[in-house]
Design a protein around this motif. Structure first.
Motif, PDB file in Angstrom:
ATOM      1  N   SER A   1       2.510  21.495  -2.053  1.00  0.00           N
ATOM      2  CA  SER A   1       1.831  21.769  -0.870  1.00  0.00           C
ATOM      3  C   SER A   1       2.178  20.238  -0.129  1.00  0.00           C
ATOM      4  O   SER A   1       2.322  20.419   1.329  1.00  0.00           O
ATOM      5  CB  SER A   1      -0.123  22.160  -0.601  1.00  0.00           C
ATOM      6  N   THR A   2       1.560  19.353  -0.855  1.00  0.00           N
ATOM      7  CA  THR A   2       1.800  17.808  -0.380  1.00  0.00           C
ATOM      8  C   THR A   2       3.270  17.594   0.286  1.00  0.00           C
ATOM      9  O   THR A   2       3.567  16.780   0.974  1.00  0.00           O
ATOM     10  CB  THR A   2       0.915  17.023  -0.918  1.00  0.00           C
ATOM     11  N   GLY A   3       4.310  18.260  -0.923  1.00  0.00           N
ATOM     12  CA  GLY A   3       5.873  18.226  -0.470  1.00  0.00           C
ATOM     13  C   GLY A   3       6.387  18.785   1.105  1.00  0.00           C
ATOM     14  O   GLY A   3       7.072  18.180   1.423  1.00  0.00           O
ATOM     15  N   MET A   4       5.848  19.868   0.971  1.00  0.00           N
ATOM     16  CA  MET A   4       6.109  20.127   1.705  1.00  0.00           C
ATOM     17  C   MET A   4       5.814  19.561   3.722  1.00  0.00           C
ATOM     18  O   MET A   4       6.099  20.711   4.714  1.00  0.00           O
ATOM     19  CB  MET A   4       5.884  21.937   1.865  1.00  0.00           C
ATOM     20  N   PHE A   5       3.345  19.707   3.308  1.00  0.00           N
ATOM     21  CA  PHE A   5       3.476  19.072   4.293  1.00  0.00           C
ATOM     22  C   PHE A   5       4.075  17.867   4.902  1.00  0.00           C
ATOM     23  O   PHE A   5       4.472  17.436   6.121  1.00  0.00           O
ATOM     24  CB  PHE A   5       2.041  18.790   3.979  1.00  0.00           C
ATOM     25  N   ALA A   6       5.177  17.073   3.841  1.00  0.00           N
ATOM     26  CA  ALA A   6       5.873  15.728   3.943  1.00  0.00           C
ATOM     27  C   ALA A   6       6.900  15.899   4.633  1.00  0.00           C
ATOM     28  O   ALA A   6       7.075  15.460   5.751  1.00  0.00           O
ATOM     29  CB  ALA A   6       5.867  15.266   3.052  1.00  0.00           C
ATOM     30  N   TYR A   7       7.668  17.275   4.647  1.00  0.00           N
ATOM     31  CA  TYR A   7       8.840  17.308   5.386  1.00  0.00           C
ATOM     32  C   TYR A   7       8.606  18.263   6.309  1.00  0.00           C
ATOM     33  O   TYR A   7       9.762  18.144   7.566  1.00  0.00           O
ATOM     34  CB  TYR A   7       9.689  17.889   4.770  1.00  0.00           C
ATOM     35  N   LEU A   8       7.539  19.007   7.006  1.00  0.00           N
ATOM     36  CA  LEU A   8       7.831  20.119   7.844  1.00  0.00           C
ATOM     37  C   LEU A   8       7.211  19.375   8.730  1.00  0.00           C
ATOM     38  O   LEU A   8       6.646  20.703  10.075  1.00  0.00           O
ATOM     39  CB  LEU A   8       7.358  21.515   7.600  1.00  0.00           C
ATOM     40  N   LYS A   9       5.620  18.605   8.697  1.00  0.00           N
ATOM     41  CA  LYS A   9       4.607  17.906   8.881  1.00  0.00           C
ATOM     42  C   LYS A   9       5.420  18.327  10.884  1.00  0.00           C
ATOM     43  O   LYS A   9       6.698  17.399  10.840  1.00  0.00           O
ATOM     44  CB  LYS A   9       3.506  17.719   9.080  1.00  0.00           C
ATOM     45  N   PRO A  10       5.188  18.267  12.209  1.00  0.00           N
ATOM     46  CA  PRO A  10       4.804  18.081  13.499  1.00  0.00           C
ATOM     47  C   PRO A  10       5.336  16.666  13.336  1.00  0.00           C
ATOM     48  O   PRO A  10       3.862  15.955  13.139  1.00  0.00           O
ATOM     49  CB  PRO A  10       4.252  18.466  14.383  1.00  0.00           C
ATOM     50  N   PRO A  11       5.693  15.680  14.311  1.00  0.00           N
ATOM     51  CA  PRO A  11       5.486  14.166  14.122  1.00  0.00           C
ATOM     52  C   PRO A  11       4.160  13.621  15.235  1.00  0.00           C
ATOM     53  O   PRO A  11       4.281  13.013  14.878  1.00  0.00           O
ATOM     54  CB  PRO A  11       6.936  14.036  14.782  1.00  0.00           C
ATOM     55  N   SER A  12       3.826  14.907  16.059  1.00  0.00           N
ATOM     56  CA  SER A  12       2.845  14.454  16.657  1.00  0.00           C
ATOM     57  C   SER A  12       1.470  14.048  16.085  1.00  0.00           C
ATOM     58  O   SER A  12       0.587  13.313  15.874  1.00  0.00           O
ATOM     59  CB  SER A  12       2.044  15.481  17.594  1.00  0.00           C
ATOM     60  N   ILE A  13       1.578  14.661  14.646  1.00  0.00           N
ATOM     61  CA  ILE A  13       0.149  13.960  13.498  1.00  0.00           C
ATOM     62  C   ILE A  13       0.501  13.841  12.317  1.00  0.00           C
ATOM     63  O   ILE A  13       0.404  13.125  11.298  1.00  0.00           O
ATOM     64  CB  ILE A  13      -0.594  15.272  13.123  1.00  0.00           C
ATOM     65  N   SER A  14       1.726  12.667  12.714  1.00  0.00           N
ATOM     66  CA  SER A  14       1.921  11.111  11.794  1.00  0.00           C
ATOM     67  C   SER A  14       1.945  10.451  12.113  1.00  0.00           C
ATOM     68  O   SER A  14       1.530   9.898  12.905  1.00  0.00           O
ATOM     69  CB  SER A  14       4.266  11.622  11.970  1.00  0.00           C
ATOM     70  N   SER A  15       1.133   9.215  10.571  1.00  0.00           N
ATOM     71  CA  SER A  15       0.518   8.188  10.534  1.00  0.00           C
ATOM     72  C   SER A  15       1.203   7.262   9.564  1.00  0.00           C
ATOM     73  O   SER A  15       1.397   7.744   8.891  1.00  0.00           O
ATOM     74  CB  SER A  15      -0.883   8.062  10.498  1.00  0.00           C
ATOM     75  N   PRO A  16       1.026   6.397   9.597  1.00  0.00           N
ATOM     76  CA  PRO A  16       0.983   5.303   8.539  1.00  0.00           C
ATOM     77  C   PRO A  16       0.835   5.826   7.104  1.00  0.00           C
ATOM     78  O   PRO A  16       1.102   5.751   6.186  1.00  0.00           O
ATOM     79  CB  PRO A  16       1.481   4.453   8.969  1.00  0.00           C
ATOM     80  N   VAL A  17      -0.342   6.006   7.477  1.00  0.00           N
ATOM     81  CA  VAL A  17      -1.734   6.060   6.294  1.00  0.00           C
ATOM     82  C   VAL A  17      -1.556   7.643   6.195  1.00  0.00           C
ATOM     83  O   VAL A  17      -1.570   7.768   4.161  1.00  0.00           O
ATOM     84  CB  VAL A  17      -3.320   5.905   6.859  1.00  0.00           C
ATOM     85  N   LEU A  18      -1.267   8.773   6.627  1.00  0.00           N
ATOM     86  CA  LEU A  18      -1.715   9.477   5.864  1.00  0.00           C
ATOM     87  C   LEU A  18       0.068   9.835   5.848  1.00  0.00           C
ATOM     88  O   LEU A  18       0.082  10.210   4.376  1.00  0.00           O
ATOM     89  CB  LEU A  18      -1.224  10.320   7.540  1.00  0.00           C
ATOM     90  N   ASN A  19       1.316   9.583   5.751  1.00  0.00           N
ATOM     91  CA  ASN A  19       2.311   9.388   5.550  1.00  0.00           C
ATOM     92  C   ASN A  19       2.518   9.047   4.023  1.00  0.00           C
ATOM     93  O   ASN A  19       2.594   9.358   2.847  1.00  0.00           O
ATOM     94  CB  ASN A  19       3.373   8.643   6.088  1.00  0.00           C
ATOM     95  N   LEU A  20       1.616   7.519   3.834  1.00  0.00           N
ATOM     96  CA  LEU A  20       1.668   7.363   3.228  1.00  0.00           C
ATOM     97  C   LEU A  20       0.299   7.499   1.705  1.00  0.00           C
ATOM     98  O   LEU A  20       1.272   8.189   0.533  1.00  0.00           O
ATOM     99  CB  LEU A  20       0.683   5.436   2.795  1.00  0.00           C
ATOM    100  N   VAL A  21      -0.279   8.261   2.247  1.00  0.00           N
ATOM    101  CA  VAL A  21      -1.279   9.463   1.357  1.00  0.00           C
ATOM    102  C   VAL A  21      -0.794  10.734   0.957  1.00  0.00           C
ATOM    103  O   VAL A  21      -0.592  10.955  -0.834  1.00  0.00           O
ATOM    104  CB  VAL A  21      -2.347   9.773   1.563  1.00  0.00           C
TER     105      VAL A  21
END
Length: 300
Positions: free
Chosen positions: A252-272
């Motif tokens: 779930s986290t692997g797919m979220f990391a690669y498929l999430k839209p750029p609009s919900i991206s943030s450094p903290v979220l990417n890191l976690v």
């Protein structure tokens, strides 16, 4: 501003913190996790390789998983540990390409091996009379080779495609290692859509593997519920449920990391999210797969 990818000689990775004391705390934390993962996976590899009682399909796949986990965590954490210690963010262009290739290779190999291991447990519990036929030594070798080989081909494809893109939006990545989505953000060409298409295809493949894993474990749980002994049921559930939890977290986290839209991206979220799919599974898999396993404990 960069005119194209050839003018970039290095990338700047995400810094965990600007405070020196917290950098050193991060150094010790990551070093501890890395050494624990090395020890746990190394012990599994040694036990399975040296004890002839463990030369069975289940332990053969577990040995392969431990090798993948060692490779996966060694791709990301040593660089993060060194950067925290030396207060440095830079990684060279070839180093970034190598890190991205190795990460994709080991992450996909882990997904395929977990799928094969679920099939192994399904046959062992639901079709025990056919176990020797369906999972002979040749079949196991072919399945492991297919997992490693297909992961290698996908890694070559993704790395070549990603680093063929022209990059013109700086060289700073919002991640503590080189990751495809972060490099795509630096692209200034529509050709990045090719790699997005490949990622979506890979996501569908990952989803297919996950569905296969879930169906296998549902069948296993149904078979376990028919076990008359309450102690036997408890043992089977206590073994299978942690496996399913780690697999679910990883996919779930692997797919979220690669498929999430750029609009919900943030450094903290990417890191976690990246920590959850690239660091936690290799560190906890040795515990999950050996904690309830008396044969492995005896071999160790």
């Amino acid at each position: 501003q960069m005119s194209n990818g050839s003018s970039i000689t290095q990338f700047l990775l995400l810094a965990f913190t600007d405070t020196r004391e917290l950098q050193l705390l991060t150094f010790w934390l990551f070093l501890g996790i890395y050494l624990a993962a090395l020890l746990g996976n190394g012990l599994i590899i040694t036990a399975v390789a040296c004890d002839h009682h463990l030369h069975t399909p289940m332990y053969f796949f577990l040995l392969n998983l431990a090798l993948v986990d060692l490779g996966s965590i060694s791709t990301t954490l040593p660089k993060a540990v060194a950067n925290s210690l030396w207060d440095n963010r830079a990684i060279s262009y070839p180093g970034c390409a190598a890190q991205l290739f190795m990460l994709v290779f080991f992450i996909l190999a882990e997904l395929y091996l977990l799928t094969v291991m679920a099939y192994d447990r399904y046959v062992a519990i639901c079709k025990p009379l056919h176990y020797g036929t369906l999972l002979g030594s040749r079949a196991c070798a072919h399945m492991a080779a297919a997992a490693w080989g297909s992961a290698f081909l996908h890694a070559v494809l993704h790395t070549a495609n990603t680093f063929s893109l022209p990059l013109c939006r700086g060289n700073a990545l919002d991640q503590f290692f080189c990751e495809i989505p972060q490099i795509l953000k630096l692209s200034c060409s529509d050709s990045y859509l090719r790699e997005v298409g490949l990622i979506v295809f890979g996501g569908c493949l990952g989803l297919g593997c996950f569905v296969f894993l879930v169906v296998s474990y549902v069948q296993i749980f149904r078979a376990v519920l028919r076990i008359p002994s309450e102690q036997g049921r408890h043992k089977a559930f206590s073994t299978c449920l942690p496996h399913m939890a780690v697999v679910s977290l990883f996919v779930s986290t692997g797919m979220f990391a690669y498929l999430k839209p750029p609009s919900i991206s943030s450094p903290v979220l990417n890191l976690v999210v990246s920590f959850l799919y690239s660091v936690i599974p290799p560190a906890v898999n040795p515990l999950i797969y050996s904690m309830r396993n008396q044969e492995l404990k005896d071999a160790l």
